[in-house]
Design a protein around this motif. Structure first.
Motif: not given
Length: 919
Positions: A851-863
């Motif tokens: 996704t090009g995102l870090s896991p933190n940014d991935f979680i934040k993106d979904i929220r």
């Protein structure tokens, strides 16, 4: 009345080419035209200005007739008679016009001058219009047939117009309309507006006479008038206004009709067209009578009768009959003269034949004496030519020996340059110094290649090079050779198309010669094709006996005058020479090799379009002499494609920090030297490098560090490249990693097996480091673009209509876990990794790659995206929604939301339409 209408219809056709008349006048006044050219120019100018300046036109036509009589120029006489006939018709003087028309027809017929015959027939059709409709229509039909035969569009239109007028006079309106519309169709792509004006006016007249299509009629008339006014064509304006007068008379709009006919009277008097004036008076009589101005109507009626009497007298019929009788008599006299002349010619031929026999015998004796003397001289010349040929052979042999010797002399110092250079490159040197040595080696190898080409040409020209024919798999051979150009195509941004349409059958060919032919043809195509172009090679079998090689490029092309020289040694096209490209050896070598093969080569090229080279060589055993064919048991040596190598120094690192900040590559190679060389090359190009000796050693590293790309040898101990590739592609933790397999084998099956396991690319040893870097960069770039697409689909489940990939399943699992902990603000990356059965590092590398995102940014993106959906659906108040998606700090929620969507949650809620959510 009909005569006046006909003249009015044809006047616009004559006034369209004033610029042409001006140019002819300038040429005539300059004195540069002589002889028949001057006669043609005089006739042309007379024809163009006959309406506007009839007196001048008459003088020009008479001068052309005088000069034509002096020179016996029948074409000039015919054109002059036509011009004088048209001028007589305009006076009007029908009897004089018919005399000129008949003279033109007789002269054109005798000279076989079809254009003159066409014009004469059309002229006589006009002149007989008021005298004999049958004759008029016959002459016009003959003119139409001649125009159709000559494909004379203007003549066809004029004839169709005249025949339409005949049909109209016979009250056959539909047939007339058909002729008019045919004329318009033939003028579709012509800008001859005056003819268009004429035909538009006639179509309008058709509807006026029937009081039909009033709106369409008005449009036709307005278009015709616009054309006339735009070109300041008063004759065309006169014709159109006459039609408009009739149109408004039918509508009973007498004021408009009176205005149009009054303007017609002014134009007729100004132009001196009595025939048109006659119809104008008739129209004015009708209008004045209807409006109650009887005195004016009587005055116009008197003018009408006076003008008509002056135009047509009783004497005209008698004079015309005399002219016809004279024409028929002259035609009979001419036939008698021709028969008598033919008889005299036969007598002359008999006399000539007898004299010819005597003369032939005398000439034969003289020729015998001369031939005997010539034979002796020819023998002497042949002896001299033989001496010269011997000298030329000596010179050619000296040239061949010179090139062979000088090439051998070059090879010795080149060997002394390259051998020490290779030793120096193996040492540890500063980066700048090593770069210079690599540059020296590359150009020394280039010079060695040129020397080899010179040697090959020398051997071919001296007849010392022979074919070595063996049986082999031609398809695989060509695929291996052409595949080596894929990376060059990527580097130069050129589309490379390969169509090797051969079966798996074994054929007879010389491996070395065929490789040189294909390599030189394709290299030459790439050399002259710019970025964005296309190079294609097609290989087909003709009659199962001939190999057809076609190489096509979209390059600069070769001018026609240079094409015959491109196969000459050392010849360069002007463009190649200006760009300092090539040496002029490649195509000559190809031609000589194909000649050795007893094949053919041809070239087709267009400057700016590209070049196509077609080579035909035999691939069946019987085509070659037995002494050059090896036993069937002989096997071709492994395919080898030329390459360059690059040596670099440096150490690589496997630290986790570098793996997070750089694209990382796992190198798997059982050869230590090659593994260290590749690692150093990649590290120097800003890649973090992991290395392993075989697949078994590499598998734990791939699972632990999740590299950006794997570069693996195919044949290795314990676990080979195919088995390794299958394992990582079947594991969701590493399924996304692109794999490049390296091998020294060229067999198609090896490639197919590797690609079936999920390998992304294949590279054959020996390979160019530059090619390797380009392929690595392309695969990593593609993976990053794919990551962007995955990121856009974070909230989208896999499509149910197809089987989801491992990467889709991984993302779906990650999305499900985040949704399960959506309201838990204490949910961390460590928890997510535990739920996914991955280490933190594996999770980071996998999520980042997909996704090009870090896991933190991935979680934040979904929220945040879930929050946006809930706000749009008005599920709850904004504060509660923030808590529901895992934000316990409302200010931080607002800040993150605005950064993601450009507006605050409150502003987002106030929007009336549903906004587009972007990642």
């Amino acid at each position: 009345m009909k005569k006046a209408l006909l003249i009015l219809l044809l006047i616009p056709f004559w006034v369209w080419a004033q610029p042409v008349a001006d140019s002819l006048g300038v040429l005539l006044s300059s004195g540069t035209l002589k002889g028949t050219q001057r006669i043609d120019a005089l006739n042309g100018l007379a024809y163009k200005i006959r309406v506007s300046f009839p007196d001048s036109a008459t003088a020009l036509a008479q001068e052309a007739l005088r000069l034509s009589n002096d020179r016996a120029y029948e074409i000039g006489k015919c054109d002059a008679y036509v011009a004088l006939g048209l001028l007589a018709w305009l006076e009007p003087a029908a009897e004089k016009g018919i005399e000129y028309g008949l003279l033109a027809l007789k002269t054109g017929d005798a000279a076989g001058y079809k254009k003159g015959m066409k014009e004469a027939n059309l002229l006589l059709g006009l002149l007989y219009t008021e005298l004999d409709n049958k004759k008029s229509e016959d002459f016009t039909s003959r003119g139409l047939n001649l125009a159709l035969e000559m494909q004379d569009v203007e003549g066809i239109a004029r004839a169709c117009n005249a025949l339409g007028n005949h049909c109209r006079r016979r009250n056959d309106g539909k047939e007339a309309l058909c002729f008019y519309e045919t004329g318009l169709r033939h003028l579709t792509n012509r800008k001859d507006v005056s003819i268009k004006n004429l035909l538009l006016s006639n179509v309008a007249l058709y509807y006026i006479n029937r009081d039909e299509e009033r709106e369409k009629t008005k449009l036709y008339l307005e278009e015709a008038l616009q054309i006339a006014l735009a070109f300041k064509n008063k004759s065309a304006e006169l014709l159109t206004r006459t039609r408009m007068g009739l149109y408004y008379t039918n509508l009973n709009d007498l004021s408009q009709a009176d205005e149009q006919f009054t303007r017609c009277e002014q134009l007729s008097l100004e132009l001196g067209t009595k025939s048109a004036l006659l119809e104008t008076y008739a129209g004015l009589v009708t209008i004045k009578t209807k409006t109650g101005h009887l005195a004016e109507a009587q005055a116009y009626q008197q003018k009408y009768f006076n003008l008509k009497d002056s135009l047509y007298g009783l004497e005209s019929g008698r004079q015309i009959a005399e002219l016809e009788t004279r024409y028929e008599t002259e035609k009979k006299d001419q036939t008698i003269k021709l028969l008598e002349q033919e008889k005299r010619i036969h007598q002359i031929w008999r006399d000539v034949l007898m004299g010819g026999v005597v003369l032939t015998l005398a000439i034969a004796f003289l020729i015998y004496r001369l031939q005997r003397s010539r034979t002796q001289k020819t023998k002497q010349l042949l002896d001299i030519q033989q001496v010269l040929n011997d000298k030329l052979k000596e010179v050619d042999k000296f040239k061949t020996d010179f090139f062979a010797n000088i090439s051998h002399e070059f090879r010795t110092p080149l060997t002394l340059i390259l051998a020490p250079l290779e030793n120096e490159l193996k040492k540890k040197l500063p980066a700048g110094g090593k770069k210079n040595l690599v540059l020296i080696r590359r150009n020394a190898n280039r010079l060695l290649e040129l020397v080899n080409q010179l040697l090959d040409l020398s051997k071919l020209e001296s007849g010392k090079m022979e074919l070595h024919i063996r049986q082999g798999e031609l398809k695989q051979f060509l695929l291996a050779i052409t595949e080596s150009f894929e990376s060059l195509a990527q580097y130069k941004q050129i589309e490379f198309i390969r169509n090797i349409n051969l079966g798996d059958k074994r054929y007879w060919f010389d491996q070395d010669k065929t490789e040189k032919i294909v390599t030189n043809l394709v290299s030459n195509a790439f050399k002259y094709t710019p970025a964005g172009g296309t190079v294609s090679i097609s290989a087909d079998l003709v009659d199962n006996r001939q190999l057809s090689l076609v190489v096509i490029d979209t390059g600069t092309g070769i001018p026609k005058e240079e094409q015959e020289h491109v196969f000459s040694a050392f010849y360069q096209t002007k463009q190649a020479a200006s760009q300092q490209q090539g040496t002029g050896l490649g195509l000559p070598l190809v031609k000589e090799l194909i000649k050795l093969y007893h094949g053919t080569i041809s070239l087709q090229s267009e400057p700016g379009q590209g070049t196509s080279l077609t080579a035909m060589i035999p691939v069946y055993k019987e085509a070659f002499d037995a002494n050059v064919v090896a036993d069937d048991s002989d096997v071709l040596s492994p395919f080898y494609i030329g390459h360059q190598t690059v040596d670099t120094d440096g150490n690589h690192t496997t630290s986790q920090s570098l793996l997070h900040n750089k694209d990382s590559i796992l190198v798997i190679e059982d050869n230590t030297d090659l593994r260290e060389f590749m690692a150093a090359t990649l590290q120097n190009n800003n890649y973090a490098v992991l290395s392993a000796g075989d697949g078994e050693e590499a598998l734990p590293l791939a699972l632990k560090y999740v590299p950006s790309l794997v570069l693996s040898d195919l044949m290795m101990p314990r676990m080979d490249g195919i088995a390794f590739t299958k394992k990582i592609k079947d594991d969701e933790r590493t399924s996304h990693i692109p794999v490049i397999l390296l091998t020294a084998k060229n067999e198609s099956q090896s490639r197919i097996d590797g690609l079936k396991t999920g390998a992304d690319d294949y590279l054959t040893k020996p390979f160019s480091p530059d090619e390797l870097l380009v392929r690595i960069d392309n695969l990593i770039s593609q993976r990053k673009k794919l990551a962007q697409k995955f990121r856009e689909r974070i909230l989208v489940a896999p499509t149910p209509t197809r089987e989801a990939s491992l990467d889709d399943k991984f993302l779906d699992k990650a999305r499900t876990i985040v949704d399960a902990y959506l309201g838990d603000y204490t949910f961390t990356v460590e928890q997510m990794a535990e739920e996914m059965n991955l280490s933190r590092t594996q999770l980071f590398r996998k999520i980042k790659a997909l996704t090009g995102l870090s896991p933190n940014d991935f979680i934040k993106d979904i929220r945040l995206k879930r929050a946006a959906e809930m706000i749009r659906q008005k599920v709850d108040i904004i504060t509660q929604i923030g808590y529901a998606v895992g934000f316990n700090d409302q200010s931080y929620f607002t800040k993150c939301f605005k950064k993601q969507f450009g507006v605050t949650p409150t502003e987002f809620s106030m929007m009336t339409s549903t906004p587009k959510i972007t990642s």
